[in-house]
Enzyme design. Structure first.
Site, short mmCIF file in Angstrom:
data_model
loop_
_atom_site.label_atom_id
_atom_site.label_comp_id
_atom_site.label_asym_id
_atom_site.label_seq_id
_atom_site.Cartn_x
_atom_site.Cartn_y
_atom_site.Cartn_z
N HIS A 111 -14.57 45.06 27.44
CA HIS A 111 -14.10 45.43 28.72
C HIS A 111 -12.67 44.29 28.90
CE1 HIS A 111 -13.36 45.64 33.05
NE2 HIS A 111 -13.86 44.50 33.23
N ASP A 156 -16.96 48.12 35.60
CA ASP A 156 -16.84 46.55 36.52
C ASP A 156 -16.38 47.02 38.09
OD1 ASP A 156 -17.57 43.95 36.80
OD2 ASP A 156 -15.69 43.32 36.03
N HIS A 183 -9.32 46.48 39.10
CA HIS A 183 -10.12 46.09 40.25
C HIS A 183 -9.89 44.57 40.56
CE1 HIS A 183 -11.74 45.45 36.14
NE2 HIS A 183 -12.51 44.78 36.66
N ASP A 206 -9.94 43.16 30.81
CA ASP A 206 -8.98 42.88 32.11
C ASP A 206 -7.64 42.70 31.85
OD1 ASP A 206 -11.15 43.06 34.24
OD2 ASP A 206 -12.02 41.09 33.01
#
Length: 897
Positions: free
Chosen positions: A19, A131, A342, A21
């Protein structure tokens, strides 16, 4: 018999992934540098490591764009692996939020994400959302429109709603997708021990927990963390799993293949409907909607500018012969997508990261505004006109509009009248006027000195309110400022406290609040526009009240008032100061040593059924929240707000509040909710709606749940904090990271509006009122004395366009709301996207293009569905009826001559 035993074994699908970011407490720059290292290792492993079959690169195509920009030599390697469906990417461009960005932003994120992934060979057809902080109720429809039938996610569903990991998710419009939850998070299998003794117990515990929640023999076992390196020995570990645990079958896999297998074995799945926003087992940070209100405002304003004004004007310009700048528009959107991730749009970042977010908003706004200005100028410069002070007015909605609108202008000294193309005089008033003679004339350039150009002796930059007559649908018209005649443009100012128009009378009460009278019904609404300030002991993820709070209300505050009245508008200005605590320590001790100065402007425009508000706050205090309250007098079990491409009704109280502490929820269930542009209460015969272009957060409060509380801003000092009242336990994010920027010290500005109606919600057409509020008429002043460095010099163009023009129109009986009007990306047609805005009614429209055209239904990826609408040159096409929350995309292709 052996086959039967194999089919009964649990099949553990080990999914290697990361994941990623793009920014968080670290910056995008750091993330990109480490992404290069990471992707190189992934490519090497997929190409050379025996048994390393697949890798999931977080489903966001932007990561490959970032990588290829710095490592172009690896493009063919990536293309091979993506084409072979071994390196999985898409359908997203970035891992977007779904609640506080616009529906069009979600659609474009998927569009450009899939386009990017397909450029490299394959776009994963899975709504992979590891997420995001909750799931919008309209996502099943959006996914289906992009050909995505599977949904894989983590946050938003609790075991009291669905104890298993598989279900069918039904959206607001009735669309369904097959859903699988990662019940313990995307990082659940990231920390695999390698000692055989530890590994056996680990598998029994970890896989056993997944089996208990599975409704088939398949379980999803993700191997990865945030920004974590690839586990190079994963193939060997999987072989060890199978040796140590022969009762289960372990395979390496990727989401598409996994979902195809598990769906085949699924039977009788439950159906979950609507938003997925439960925070029992995982935090959804439900009040993140108002984190960093300054950044949220910029996002919302730019989204509205692009969709409501820029793209329609570019389409009008294209229809008139100018090139549509697809790549520039894509670059603007991609700047917004970087901020729509997000964490980024959440604002739950370090201050230095949020400064990067703010800079991208500045870039996006600058490009959008200048591109819009260029194309308005392009059109205006080719209209047949002789006047020195001609203003081209653009209407970017599909029906004629009229009424009072604001216009920016450079004017000479002296009086004037304003006329339309029919010579009719238009009432106006000047609201601002500042001399800029040296600045403007000093930048003038004579490209052709032989041409006589009028140069005023003095030049003033001004803002005016002008009452326009009909402006054509999705087109333009002109008005002229005639300095040979003199009009009265002076507003009468006084120390009054009352204003009115045809629909409302607004007066200041003795307690400082407003009394609003609906002149049509005679109904009076007292105690309106009450400012409520209280403490915020939360962090960048959650609003949370202090254990000892002190709430300060503007009721009873000393108020100074001034009124300004003209034939086209009346304005009431209020000044007040709230005495408030300076920080949380003072709040706990009930000390109020600080002042919070407030300026509120309330305006009524002639002929408009809106009350417009503009509020300025000089924020000098720490860790607090400011909301504005409107008491509707409508006791309500449900609130009404817009969501992407539709409307949603939400309960004003939650039963889970009674049990959340006993059941140890990760967050308190709260009714602080998200919206797109409005929140409303309605009892079936009357209603009140608050419209906003600022923070998209509201709550229905009061003993009878009759008061709409619109959040203006909240402030805090740390990225993460522990043991909040609304969020017990560990900190979200990093508790060591201080965020002084998030205290938002300084002047803050907010705009919103109120709509009061004596009807049911559907009859009030609130969505259309909000669309108009967020789509002001746009203007361009074409005057030779402005030609120069101020706006860049422009050569004379051949004047061939008429003074009025309309490209697209909806019939008078149309009831849909326009979501987008733009040039199609890869065809000669135009995209018209509409939706049903009602709670209970169906909606439809007859659309007519400005020339003979073919009308076809299209999907959100702009591909024709092969279904042509009945059409004719004269009458256009009738859209099919849209049921609740349905969206519809039409590809309109002009017939070639």
């Amino acid at each position: 018999m052996e086959g039967d035993r194999d089919m009964s074994r649990t099949k553990v699908h080990v999914i290697p992934h990361t994941h990623w970011d793009r920014e968080w407490y670290f910056t995008t720059s750091r993330s990109k540098v480490y992404l290069v290292k990471h992707v190189k290792e992934v490519l090497d492993a997929l190409e050379t490591k025996d048994g390393f079959k697949y890798y999931l690169l977080d489903a966001q195509g932007s990561l490959l764009d970032d990588y290829i920009k710095w490592c172009p030599e690896d493009e063919e390697r990536i293309r091979r692996l993506v084409t072979d469906k071994r390196l999985m990417t898409g359908p997203w461009y970035t891992q977007t939020d779904q609640l506080v960005i616009s529906g069009e932003s979600i659609v474009r994120n998927l569009y450009y994400g899939m386009e990017t992934a397909q450029k490299y060979g394959h776009a994963m057809k899975v709504g992979y959302v590891p997420d995001a902080f909750g799931q919008s109720a309209q996502m099943p429809q959006i996914y289906q429109e992009f050909g995505i039938r599977h949904f894989l996610f983590w946050r938003g569903v609790a075991d009291n709603t669905n104890p298993k990991t598989e279900f069918l998710w039904k959206g607001s419009d009735g669309s369904q997708v097959y859903a699988v939850q990662m019940p313990f998070g995307y990082y659940y299998g990231g920390n695999i021990p390698e000692e055989p003794g530890e590994l056996e117990a680990y598998l029994d515990s970890q896989i056993g927990a997944l089996e208990a929640k599975a409704s088939t023999r398949h379980v999803y076992f993700p191997n990865g963390f945030d920004q974590a390196p690839i586990r190079l020995n994963l193939p060997e570990l999987i072989r060890t799993f199978n040796e140590l645990d022969p009762e289960r079958e372990y395979v390496m896999n990727e989401p598409e293949r996994f979902l195809a297998e598990i769906e085949k074995d699924s039977k009788g799945l439950p159906v979950l409907e609507g938003e997925l926003m439960e925070a029992k087992h995982m935090r959804i940070h439900k009040s993140i909607f108002s984190t960093r209100a300054d950044l949220k405002q910029q996002n919302n304003e730019i989204e509205n500018l692009i969709v409501n004004t820029l793209e329609p004007v570019l389409s009008i310009s294209h229809a008139l012969g100018h090139e549509y700048p697809h790549q520039i528009v894509k670059d603007i959107w991609k700047l917004l997508f970087e901020n729509a991730a997000h964490d980024s749009i959440g604002g739950c970042n370090s201050d230095t990261t949020n400064r990067d977010v703010a800079f991208r908003y500045k870039q996006a706004r600058d490009i959008a505004e200048n591109l819009l200005e260029l194309h308005k100028r392009w059109i205006a410069s080719r209209i047949k006109q002789e006047e020195t002070f001609a203003f081209t007015i653009f209407n970017t909605l599909p029906y004629p509009r009229k009424g009072v609108t604001e216009i920016d202008a450079y004017l000479p000294e002296g009086g004037f009248v304003v006329r339309d193309t029919n010579g009719q005089q238009l009432p106006y008033t000047i609201t601002e006027k500042v001399e800029q003679t040296d600045y403007v004339l000093g930048q003038h350039i004579d490209l052709n000195p032989s041409k006589k150009v009028y140069l005023p002796e003095r030049v003033f930059r001004a803002k005016l309110l002008v009452e326009l007559q009909e402006v054509p649908a999705m087109g333009y018209t002109q008005i002229v400022f005639d300095f040979s005649s003199t009009g009265d443009a002076i507003a009468e100012r006084s120390n009054g406290s009352c204003i009115e128009n045809e629909f409302y009378a607004v007066a200041v009460q003795d307690n400082g609040a407003l009394r609003i009278t609906d002149k049509i019904s005679g109904r009076v609404y007292a105690d309106q526009m009450v400012f409520e300030e209280n403490g915020d002991d939360g962090d960048s993820y959650n609003y949370s009240p202090p254990e000892r709070d002190l709430t300060v209300s503007s009721l009873g505050a000393d108020v100074e008032t001034i009124t300004s009245k003209s034939p086209v508008a009346e304005e009431l200005s209020l000044r007040m100061k709230l005495k408030v605590p300076h920080d949380l320590n003072e709040r706990a001790a009930a000390v109020t040593s600080a002042m919070l100065p407030l300026q509120a402007s309330v305006s009524l425009r002639k002929g408009e059924r809106l009350i417009r508000f503009s509020v300025k706050v000089d924020n000098r205090v720490l860790s607090h929240r400011l909301r504005v309250l409107f008491d509707t007098g409508i006791a309500s079990r449900l609130s009404i707000a817009d969501q992407p491409f539709g409307v949603i009704a939400r309960p004003t109280t939650l039963e889970e509040v009674k049990v959340w502490e006993r059941e140890q929820w990760t967050e308190k269930p709260i009714t602080i909710e998200a919206m797109q542009s409005y929140a409303a209460l309605n009892d079936g015969s009357r209603g009140v709606a608050v419209l906003t272009e600022g923070v998209r957060e509201y709550e229905i409060i009061g003993p009878d749940h009759d008061t709409i509380a619109l959040t203006l801003f909240r402030t805090f000092g740390f990225m993460g904090k522990e043991n909040l009242l609304y969020r017990p336990g560990r900190a979200s994010g990093e508790k060591i990271v201080e965020t002084p920027d998030a205290q938002l010290l300084g002047e803050l500005s907010f705009t919103f509006a109120l709509h009061v109606h004596e009807s049911g919600f559907d009859e009030a057409d609130i969505a259309q009122a909000a669309k108009e509020y967020l789509t002001p008429l746009s203007s361009y002043q074409l005057s030779d004395f402005l030609n120069g460095r101020l706006i860049f010099a422009f050569r004379d163009e051949e004047r061939i366009f008429e003074q009025s023009y309309s490209l697209l129109s909806f019939g008078e009986d149309s009831s849909v709301v326009l979501s987008a009007f733009k040039k199609a990306e890869h065809s000669e047609g135009y995209i018209v996207r509409v939706f049903n805005p009602y709670l209970d009614k169906n909606a439809t429209a007859r659309i007519t293009f400005g020339k003979s055209a073919r009308y076809e239904l299209a999907s959100l990826d702009e591909r024709s569905k092969g279904e042509a609408l009945a059409s004719s040159d004269a009458d256009g096409a009738q859209l099919p009826e849209l049921e609740h929350c349905k969206l519809l995309t039409v590809l309109v292709t002009p017939e070639s001559k």
